[in-house]
Scaffold this active site. Structure first.
Site, PDB file in Angstrom:
ATOM      1  N   ASP A 295      -6.204  78.076   9.719  1.00  0.00           N
ATOM      2  CA  ASP A 295      -6.439  76.756   9.134  1.00  0.00           C
ATOM      3  C   ASP A 295      -5.183  75.931   8.844  1.00  0.00           C
ATOM      4  OD1 ASP A 295      -8.613  78.402   8.860  1.00  0.00           O
ATOM      5  OD2 ASP A 295      -8.778  78.189   6.691  1.00  0.00           O
ATOM      6  N   GLU A 470     -17.105  77.280   3.430  1.00  0.00           N
ATOM      7  CA  GLU A 470     -15.631  77.327   3.519  1.00  0.00           C
ATOM      8  C   GLU A 470     -14.977  75.953   3.689  1.00  0.00           C
ATOM      9  OE1 GLU A 470     -14.592  81.516   5.658  1.00  0.00           O
ATOM     10  OE2 GLU A 470     -14.636  79.794   6.978  1.00  0.00           O
TER      11      GLU A 470
HETATM   12  C1  FRU Z   1     -11.319  79.801   7.244  1.00  0.00           C
HETATM   13  C2  FRU Z   1     -10.835  80.858   6.277  1.00  0.00           C
HETATM   14  C3  FRU Z   1     -10.726  80.297   4.874  1.00  0.00           C
HETATM   15  C4  FRU Z   1      -9.718  81.194   4.232  1.00  0.00           C
HETATM   16  C5  FRU Z   1      -8.772  81.416   5.366  1.00  0.00           C
HETATM   17  C6  FRU Z   1      -8.098  82.747   5.368  1.00  0.00           C
HETATM   18  O1  FRU Z   1     -10.856  79.982   8.523  1.00  0.00           O
HETATM   19  O2  FRU Z   1     -11.698  81.954   6.305  1.00  0.00           O
HETATM   20  O3  FRU Z   1     -11.954  80.238   4.212  1.00  0.00           O
HETATM   21  O4  FRU Z   1      -9.108  80.609   3.144  1.00  0.00           O
HETATM   22  O5  FRU Z   1      -9.515  81.287   6.553  1.00  0.00           O
HETATM   23  O6  FRU Z   1      -7.145  82.824   6.365  1.00  0.00           O
END
Ligand code: FRU
Length: 720
Positions: A295, A470
């Protein structure tokens, strides 16, 4: 004499026969767990299930490194089950007992050797923290001192909660000395340079690598260390500790491993000559120099620069060891990666979050009239909490001493996105929380960024709610630029969104579950805070897989978001930001043209790798308008009003009877925009460097090209 000679010859011969290496007795398999049940082994409790597992169990990360098809896996019905599994008695007939072991590390999780009712040897798994790996690794005991004795093996799972299980396979007796491991192998460095180069072998067992400064533990990572030739070299930025004593400690290393020995210290990046020129490196899509990204995080404009932080595993090609990597850009297009800014700490790995400029210094972290930049992140340990860090120079970041600022609400709550709400003069945080078994967004408010109050819960109990999984984003946009008609948009990680009203406390959607992007591999996008001209610019994680490279994944191009009125109501549009025009090197204009089936390909003379195509077509009686961009097929079906990119279809209506289409193509795929941004199709695709051809044709009838521009693009990377 003859007799003597004969005796000597006999002696020599016999000697010879003795000096040939004594053949080690064959290994004796104690248990391979290939059967449907445990046979003569006795199980108590429920952790071990009715028989050996066939690999990974439901809800478990991928289990690997076992032999054959079956193994002992006490994740049966999850981590909270407990029990024992005991072998029948057997005689110790070899010098070593070797086995494969994985799972949690705890004195409640053990593989034990029992002789005369006493535990004489014991082993446990490697994982004690969130993250880690379900790979089994070889281990062994020297049992020579028990030769001829009767023994039993017992596997114990008395642990509950995270990593409350143990995996075991292929227990055998052997006379061949298994390679032994050095526990807590260490190497010391006096830090004189920026980097330590860490050798990585993709898929090797993960070792716990702890970095200590002057004897104090600073950070630990799980790293697939290369014992011999590495696949690639990871960069460990140690510039923070210049002139200090740094120790790298590895929990367990083969005695002959070269991993620690091969680490070099330098200011240069290994293989720097190929950096950013790699065959699968997106040339105008951000990706980290080395390692994995997911992300985008902390997207913000501060002190004249766009900041892009990102979920980064500096030490692996796959997800893990979440750090916040950091890059800056003056124009959203040319990025400079600056190194990792938030490192995992005792509160856990650094999961996703956001950033704001605290213009009025409400937090008090500002200095000398400089408004601070505040980062919000999830510390994903146990408990999982929300925390902040601050900076006044956009380069060095300090974690707040009184973290966390939001305590755990339920396990896995994460991804705080913070905005300033002008009408109520307060900060608003949206946070993903699984609440009463639903995906919800919790809204918090604050006046100082440190103290947060729960204001409302969105989608908690509404029927049909719960799509907001998320990485929420939340912002207001005018419809067709009309500042008197604004809507709040709440986005989920998959870019589905709701539109509605917000009073500073509660979001009331008028419409939910609207689709965002229409392609593949687009996730967890985040918009930039504090963009000077008020644009809403979004950047997404683009899941471009780059096998064989020393990096993996990337970001999309930056997208400008707007709302536009449609017959169904206001909808979000996605379009490339105008700054991407700075990449254009050579432009080919095509005037108004007709395009008939069988016509010569108008793009025939062009050869280019990185390209932007913009066209407007009157479909006429054509059935399809088809581009082939370096093997990526972009096909518009005029009757169905559907666009297909590399075989992936999505609705794309004609607008005032016209098809307007924009295509960006990089080494890692294409991003295609149609219907004035109502249809955005990102498609990861590994192009072939040698294929630089482009085609355009109409099928089943004649279309009119109103305008067509093709721009050859330069790389956005500045390479020496
Ligand atoms: C989304 C996610 C988020 C989390 C991050 C961990 O891709 O699962 O929810 O904070 O990646 O790397």
């Amino acid at each position: 004499m003859k007799l003597i000679l004969t005796v000597i010859t006999a002696l020599l011969l016999s000697d010879l026969s003795f000096s040939s290496p004594a053949r080690a007795a064959d290994d004796l398999v104690v248990a391979d767990f290939e059967g449907a049940d445990y046979g003569t082994w006795k199980s108590t409790g429920d952790a071990f299930g009715p028989g050996p597992a066939r690999g990974t169990l439901p809800g478990q990360m991928h289990v690997e490194g076992f032999h054959g098809k079956g193994l002992v896996n006490s994740f049966f019905k999850g981590d909270d089950t407990t029990g024992t599994l005991t072998s029948p008695e057997f005689r110790i007939e070899r010098k070593y007992i070797a086995f494969l072991i994985g799972g949690g590390k705890s004195d409640k999780l053990a593989l034990q050797l029992i002789v005369d009712g006493k535990i004489v040897r014991s082993a446990t798994g490697p994982n004690e923290r969130h993250g880690g790996s379900e790979a089994l690794a070889p281990d062994s005991w020297d049992v020579n001192e028990f030769a001829g004795r009767t023994a039993k093996i017992r596997i114990v799972d008395d642990a509950k909660g995270s990593w409350g299980h143990i995996n075991v396979d292929h227990i055998k007796q052997s006379d061949v000395k298994p390679k032994s491991f050095v526990e807590d192998a260490e190497r010391q460095f006096l830090v004189t340079s920026q980097y330590l180069h860490i050798p990585i072998k993709n898929g090797a067992p993960k070792r716990v690598v702890t970095l200590l400064i002057d004897g104090q533990r600073v950070v630990r990572n799980d790293i697939e260390l290369a014992d011999a030739e590495p696949d690639w070299w990871a960069l460990m930025d140690v510039s923070l500790w210049r002139d200090k004593q740094l120790t790298l400690r590895v929990d367990k290393l083969h005695e002959d491993s070269a991993a620690l020995r091969s680490i070099e210290q330098s200011n240069e990046i290994k293989d720097a000559e190929s950096l950013y020129r790699e065959s699968l490196r997106g040339q105008f899509h951000f990706s980290p120099k080395r390692g994995w990204n997911n992300d985008p995080n902390g997207c913000v404009f501060y002190n004249g620069e766009y900041h892009l932080f990102f979920q980064h595993n500096p030490y692996g090609w796959s997800w893990g060891n979440m750090h916040w990597g950091h890059a800056v850009s003056k124009d959203l297009v040319h990025w400079e990666e600056l190194g990792d800014k938030l490192l995992p700490d005792e509160m856990g790995p650094m999961f996703s979050g956001s950033a704001v400029v605290d213009w009025k210094n409400t937090s008090g972290f500002g200095k000398n009239g400089n408004p601070p930049l505040i980062l919000f992140y999830t510390a994903a340990g146990n408990p999982t909490v929300q925390a902040i860090a601050y900076s006044t120079d956009g380069r060095t970041f300090t974690k707040y001493g009184n973290n966390p600022v939001v305590k755990e609400i339920s396990g896995g709550n994460r991804d705080p996105k913070v905005i300033w709400h002008e009408p109520t003069q307060q900060w608003v945080m949206t946070l993903y929380v699984e609440w009463k078994k639903r995906h919800t967004i919790h809204f918090f408010t604050s006046t100082n960024l440190r103290d947060w109050k729960l204001a409302s819960i969105s989608n908690g109990d509404t029927p049909g709610g719960g799509f907001l999984f998320e990485c929420p984003d939340f912002f207001e946009l005018p419809v067709d630029g009309d500042l008197t008609r604004k809507k709040w948009a709440l986005l989920a990680a998959n870019s589905n969104y709701a539109l509605g009203i917000f009073d500073g406390q509660k979001f009331i959607p008028d419409v939910t579950r609207l689709p965002g992007h229409r392609g593949k591999g687009f996730y967890a996008a985040q918009s930039f805070s504090d963009v000077p001209d008020g644009r809403r610019v979004l950047i997404g994680w683009w899941q471009t897989e780059t096998k064989g490279m020393s990096f993996n994944q990337s970001m999309t191009i930056p997208l400008e978001l707007r709302l536009t009125q449609t017959d169904d109501g206001p909808r979000m549009t996605f379009n490339p930001v105008k700054e991407l025009e700075t990449l254009r090197t050579k432009t080919h204009h095509f005037g108004a043209l007709t395009l008939k089936p069988g016509d010569m390909n108008p793009l025939d003379s062009i050869r280019t790798e990185l390209v932007e195509v913009r066209g407007e077509f009157d479909p006429g009686d054509a059935r399809e308008i088809v581009f082939n961009i370096r093997d990526i097929m972009v096909e518009y079906d005029t009757r169905k009003q559907e666009l297909s990119v590399a075989g992936h279809r999505a609705p794309a209506s004609l607008r005032d009877g016209k098809l307007r289409i924009t295509i960006y193509c990089d080494r890692t795929g294409a991003e295609v925009f149609a219907s004035d941004g109502l249809c955005y199709i990102p498609m990861p695709y590994n192009t072939k460097l040698e294929n630089k051809r482009l085609f355009l044709e109409s099928r089943g009838g004649t279309a009119k090209i109103n305008s067509l521009e093709l721009h050859e693009l330069s790389s956005a990377w500045k390479v020496k």
